[in-house]
Design a protein around this motif. Structure first.
Motif, PDB file in Angstrom:
ATOM      1  N   GLU A 145       0.832  -1.203   0.000  1.00 50.79           N
ATOM      2  CA  GLU A 145       0.000   0.000   0.000  1.00 50.79           C
ATOM      3  C   GLU A 145       0.868   1.255   0.000  1.00 50.79           C
ATOM      4  O   GLU A 145       0.571   2.239   0.670  1.00 50.79           O
ATOM      5  N   ALA A 146       1.960   1.167  -0.732  1.00 47.99           N
ATOM      6  CA  ALA A 146       2.902   2.280  -0.828  1.00 47.99           C
ATOM      7  C   ALA A 146       3.371   2.367  -2.266  1.00 47.99           C
ATOM      8  O   ALA A 146       3.365   1.371  -2.985  1.00 47.99           O
ATOM      9  N   GLY A 147       3.814   3.525  -2.640  1.00 43.06           N
ATOM     10  CA  GLY A 147       4.319   3.723  -3.989  1.00 43.06           C
ATOM     11  C   GLY A 147       5.568   2.908  -4.248  1.00 43.06           C
ATOM     12  O   GLY A 147       5.528   1.781  -4.708  1.00 43.06           O
ATOM     13  N   ASP A 148       6.712   3.446  -3.890  1.00 42.29           N
ATOM     14  CA  ASP A 148       7.968   2.816  -4.229  1.00 42.29           C
ATOM     15  C   ASP A 148       8.616   2.198  -2.991  1.00 42.29           C
ATOM     16  O   ASP A 148       8.899   2.886  -2.016  1.00 42.29           O
ATOM     17  N   VAL A 149       8.845   0.898  -3.040  1.00 42.03           N
ATOM     18  CA  VAL A 149       9.538   0.200  -1.951  1.00 42.03           C
ATOM     19  C   VAL A 149      10.858  -0.379  -2.443  1.00 42.03           C
ATOM     20  O   VAL A 149      11.466  -1.201  -1.772  1.00 42.03           O
ATOM     21  N   ALA A 150      11.295   0.068  -3.611  1.00 39.74           N
ATOM     22  CA  ALA A 150      12.519  -0.466  -4.209  1.00 39.74           C
ATOM     23  C   ALA A 150      13.729  -0.269  -3.307  1.00 39.74           C
ATOM     24  O   ALA A 150      14.593  -1.141  -3.236  1.00 39.74           O
ATOM     25  N   ASP A 151      13.800   0.870  -2.599  1.00 39.85           N
ATOM     26  CA  ASP A 151      14.959   1.114  -1.729  1.00 39.85           C
ATOM     27  C   ASP A 151      15.071   0.053  -0.650  1.00 39.85           C
ATOM     28  O   ASP A 151      16.154  -0.460  -0.370  1.00 39.85           O
ATOM     29  N   ALA A 152      13.967  -0.345  -0.043  1.00 44.34           N
ATOM     30  CA  ALA A 152      13.989  -1.372   1.005  1.00 44.34           C
ATOM     31  C   ALA A 152      14.308  -2.743   0.412  1.00 44.34           C
ATOM     32  O   ALA A 152      15.086  -3.507   0.988  1.00 44.34           O
ATOM     33  N   VAL A 153      13.738  -3.062  -0.734  1.00 45.78           N
ATOM     34  CA  VAL A 153      13.997  -4.350  -1.375  1.00 45.78           C
ATOM     35  C   VAL A 153      15.478  -4.462  -1.715  1.00 45.78           C
ATOM     36  O   VAL A 153      16.119  -5.485  -1.429  1.00 45.78           O
ATOM     37  N   LEU A 154      16.055  -3.416  -2.279  1.00 41.84           N
ATOM     38  CA  LEU A 154      17.473  -3.440  -2.639  1.00 41.84           C
ATOM     39  C   LEU A 154      18.365  -3.459  -1.400  1.00 41.84           C
ATOM     40  O   LEU A 154      19.401  -4.120  -1.391  1.00 41.84           O
ATOM     41  N   HIS A 155      17.978  -2.745  -0.353  1.00 37.46           N
ATOM     42  CA  HIS A 155      18.783  -2.708   0.866  1.00 37.46           C
ATOM     43  C   HIS A 155      18.959  -4.113   1.445  1.00 37.46           C
ATOM     44  O   HIS A 155      20.058  -4.483   1.866  1.00 37.46           O
ATOM     45  N   PHE A 156      17.901  -4.899   1.487  1.00 40.67           N
ATOM     46  CA  PHE A 156      17.964  -6.233   2.072  1.00 40.67           C
ATOM     47  C   PHE A 156      18.305  -7.323   1.059  1.00 40.67           C
ATOM     48  O   PHE A 156      18.234  -8.508   1.388  1.00 40.67           O
ATOM     49  N   SER A 157      18.710  -6.932  -0.144  1.00 36.81           N
ATOM     50  CA  SER A 157      19.149  -7.889  -1.165  1.00 36.81           C
ATOM     51  C   SER A 157      20.649  -7.757  -1.414  1.00 36.81           C
ATOM     52  O   SER A 157      21.135  -8.008  -2.512  1.00 36.81           O
ATOM     53  N   ALA A 158      21.389  -7.387  -0.401  1.00 37.85           N
ATOM     54  CA  ALA A 158      22.831  -7.132  -0.537  1.00 37.85           C
ATOM     55  C   ALA A 158      23.619  -8.380  -0.895  1.00 37.85           C
ATOM     56  O   ALA A 158      24.718  -8.279  -1.446  1.00 37.85           O
ATOM     57  N   SER A 159      23.102  -9.563  -0.629  1.00 42.38           N
ATOM     58  CA  SER A 159      23.850 -10.794  -0.898  1.00 42.38           C
ATOM     59  C   SER A 159      23.810 -11.207  -2.375  1.00 42.38           C
ATOM     60  O   SER A 159      24.500 -12.150  -2.764  1.00 42.38           O
ATOM     61  N   LEU A 160      23.024 -10.527  -3.191  1.00 46.17           N
ATOM     62  CA  LEU A 160      22.943 -10.868  -4.610  1.00 46.17           C
ATOM     63  C   LEU A 160      24.251 -10.527  -5.323  1.00 46.17           C
ATOM     64  O   LEU A 160      24.915  -9.535  -4.989  1.00 46.17           O
ATOM     65  N   GLN A 161      24.600 -11.331  -6.311  1.00 40.50           N
ATOM     66  CA  GLN A 161      25.747 -11.027  -7.175  1.00 40.50           C
ATOM     67  C   GLN A 161      25.442  -9.754  -7.955  1.00 40.50           C
ATOM     68  O   GLN A 161      24.274  -9.378  -8.123  1.00 40.50           O
ATOM     69  N   GLU A 162      26.457  -9.093  -8.456  1.00 45.83           N
ATOM     70  CA  GLU A 162      26.270  -7.807  -9.139  1.00 45.83           C
ATOM     71  C   GLU A 162      25.314  -7.904 -10.325  1.00 45.83           C
ATOM     72  O   GLU A 162      24.444  -7.052 -10.504  1.00 45.83           O
ATOM     73  N   ALA A 163      25.452  -8.959 -11.139  1.00 51.28           N
ATOM     74  CA  ALA A 163      24.576  -9.114 -12.310  1.00 51.28           C
ATOM     75  C   ALA A 163      23.123  -9.316 -11.874  1.00 51.28           C
ATOM     76  O   ALA A 163      22.202  -8.755 -12.483  1.00 51.28           O
ATOM     77  N   GLU A 164      22.910 -10.112 -10.828  1.00 47.30           N
ATOM     78  CA  GLU A 164      21.557 -10.338 -10.322  1.00 47.30           C
ATOM     79  C   GLU A 164      20.969  -9.060  -9.735  1.00 47.30           C
ATOM     80  O   GLU A 164      19.788  -8.777  -9.900  1.00 47.30           O
ATOM     81  N   ARG A 165      21.799  -8.293  -9.042  1.00 51.28           N
ATOM     82  CA  ARG A 165      21.334  -7.035  -8.459  1.00 51.28           C
ATOM     83  C   ARG A 165      20.904  -6.060  -9.549  1.00 51.28           C
ATOM     84  O   ARG A 165      19.890  -5.386  -9.420  1.00 51.28           O
ATOM     85  N   ALA A 167      19.822  -6.919 -12.511  1.00 49.25           N
ATOM     86  CA  ALA A 167      18.572  -7.456 -13.063  1.00 49.25           C
ATOM     87  C   ALA A 167      17.393  -7.112 -12.150  1.00 49.25           C
ATOM     88  O   ALA A 167      16.310  -6.762 -12.633  1.00 49.25           O
ATOM     89  N   LEU A 168      17.608  -7.183 -10.847  1.00 49.12           N
ATOM     90  CA  LEU A 168      16.561  -6.817  -9.897  1.00 49.12           C
ATOM     91  C   LEU A 168      16.213  -5.336 -10.015  1.00 49.12           C
ATOM     92  O   LEU A 168      15.036  -4.973 -10.025  1.00 49.12           O
ATOM     93  N   GLU A 169      17.219  -4.485 -10.125  1.00 47.07           N
ATOM     94  CA  GLU A 169      16.967  -3.049 -10.282  1.00 47.07           C
ATOM     95  C   GLU A 169      16.160  -2.771 -11.535  1.00 47.07           C
ATOM     96  O   GLU A 169      15.234  -1.954 -11.515  1.00 47.07           O
ATOM     97  N   ARG A 170      16.484  -3.459 -12.638  1.00 40.69           N
ATOM     98  CA  ARG A 170      15.721  -3.291 -13.875  1.00 40.69           C
ATOM     99  C   ARG A 170      14.279  -3.759 -13.678  1.00 40.69           C
ATOM    100  O   ARG A 170      13.346  -3.107 -14.104  1.00 40.69           O
ATOM    101  N   ALA A 171      14.108  -4.903 -13.019  1.00 39.77           N
ATOM    102  CA  ALA A 171      12.759  -5.444 -12.793  1.00 39.77           C
ATOM    103  C   ALA A 171      11.945  -4.502 -11.900  1.00 39.77           C
ATOM    104  O   ALA A 171      10.749  -4.322 -12.114  1.00 39.77           O
ATOM    105  N   LEU A 172      12.590  -3.909 -10.894  1.00 41.28           N
ATOM    106  CA  LEU A 172      11.890  -2.979 -10.019  1.00 41.28           C
ATOM    107  C   LEU A 172      11.465  -1.710 -10.758  1.00 41.28           C
ATOM    108  O   LEU A 172      10.431  -1.126 -10.455  1.00 41.28           O
ATOM    109  N   SER A 173      12.267  -1.287 -11.708  1.00 36.98           N
ATOM    110  CA  SER A 173      11.951  -0.046 -12.423  1.00 36.98           C
ATOM    111  C   SER A 173      10.910  -0.257 -13.529  1.00 36.98           C
ATOM    112  O   SER A 173      10.237   0.686 -13.930  1.00 36.98           O
ATOM    113  N   THR A 174      10.765  -1.504 -14.009  1.00 37.80           N
ATOM    114  CA  THR A 174       9.816  -1.747 -15.109  1.00 37.80           C
ATOM    115  C   THR A 174       8.485  -2.310 -14.636  1.00 37.80           C
ATOM    116  O   THR A 174       7.484  -2.145 -15.307  1.00 37.80           O
ATOM    117  N   SER A 175       8.452  -3.004 -13.510  1.00 35.95           N
ATOM    118  CA  SER A 175       7.180  -3.629 -13.116  1.00 35.95           C
ATOM    119  C   SER A 175       6.379  -2.730 -12.193  1.00 35.95           C
ATOM    120  O   SER A 175       6.786  -1.799 -11.640  1.00 35.95           O
TER     121      SER A 175
END
Length: 175
Positions: A145-165, A167-175
């Motif tokens: 029930e909030a606009g953008d939560v990408a900052d929190a999702v990315l903050h707690f996804s620190a263990s992802l490899q750079e390429a996966e991160r 890809a996640l950033e792209r997915a967050l910006s397009t979906s």
């Protein structure tokens, strides 16, 4: 005793929010809670940003009494205020690709397909964080029930490899 900001005395403790080590002399946030096993209190340690995301009420309470020269004070207050305004936001525990198609989304109840991005959820119960399921990346706006939560999702996804991160950033910006 009130919540506290202090430098870590050693590098042995781990953040309750992200699970990563709190480095020696790094400023940490201590949430003071009643000890359920004995008289007195206990302290749960967090990175300040992790506490602002996961324990916004405690963070705002501590910021009132915090020293004025606390690093990133305005950012911590912004994150915690967003968590108070949208209480489900504190459930975010990062994102990952689904290893199977067994999990169901807590928002739409549809299966999360193998290889799709999903947001991990946790609930704070009795002083600990318990796993709480997953949601589709595309279901994040109606669920939180909030606009953008990408900052929190990315903050707690620190263990992802750079390429996966990326890809996640792209997915967050397009979906």
């Amino acid at each position: 005793m009130p919540h506290v900001f202090e430098p870590a005395a050693t590098g042995r403790s781990k953040c309750r929010g992200c699970g990563l080590a709190l480095k020696k002399d790094e400023v940490r946030f201590g949430e003071r809670l009643a000890n359920p096993f004995a008289d007195g209190e206990m302290t749960r340690w967090f990175h300040p940003a992790c506490a602002a995301y996961k324990r916004p009420d405690s963070m705002l309470e501590a910021l009132e009494a915090a020293p004025p020269d606390l690093a990133d004070r305005a950012e911590l207050e912004r994150i915690a205020s967003a968590g108070i305004a949208h209480e489900r936001r504190s459930r975010i525990d990062g994102a990952e690709r689904s290893p199977s198609s067994q999990a169901r989304c807590r928002q739409c109840r549809e299966p999360i397909g193998k290889g799709e991005w999903r947001v991990r959820l946790v609930f704070h119960e009795e002083g600990t964080f318990s796993p709480g399921g997953f949601i589709h990346l595309a279901c994040r706006e109606p669920y939180f029930e909030a606009g953008d939560v990408a900052d929190a999702v990315l903050h707690f996804s620190a263990s992802l490899q750079e390429a996966e991160r990326e890809a996640l950033e792209r997915a967050l910006s397009t979906s």
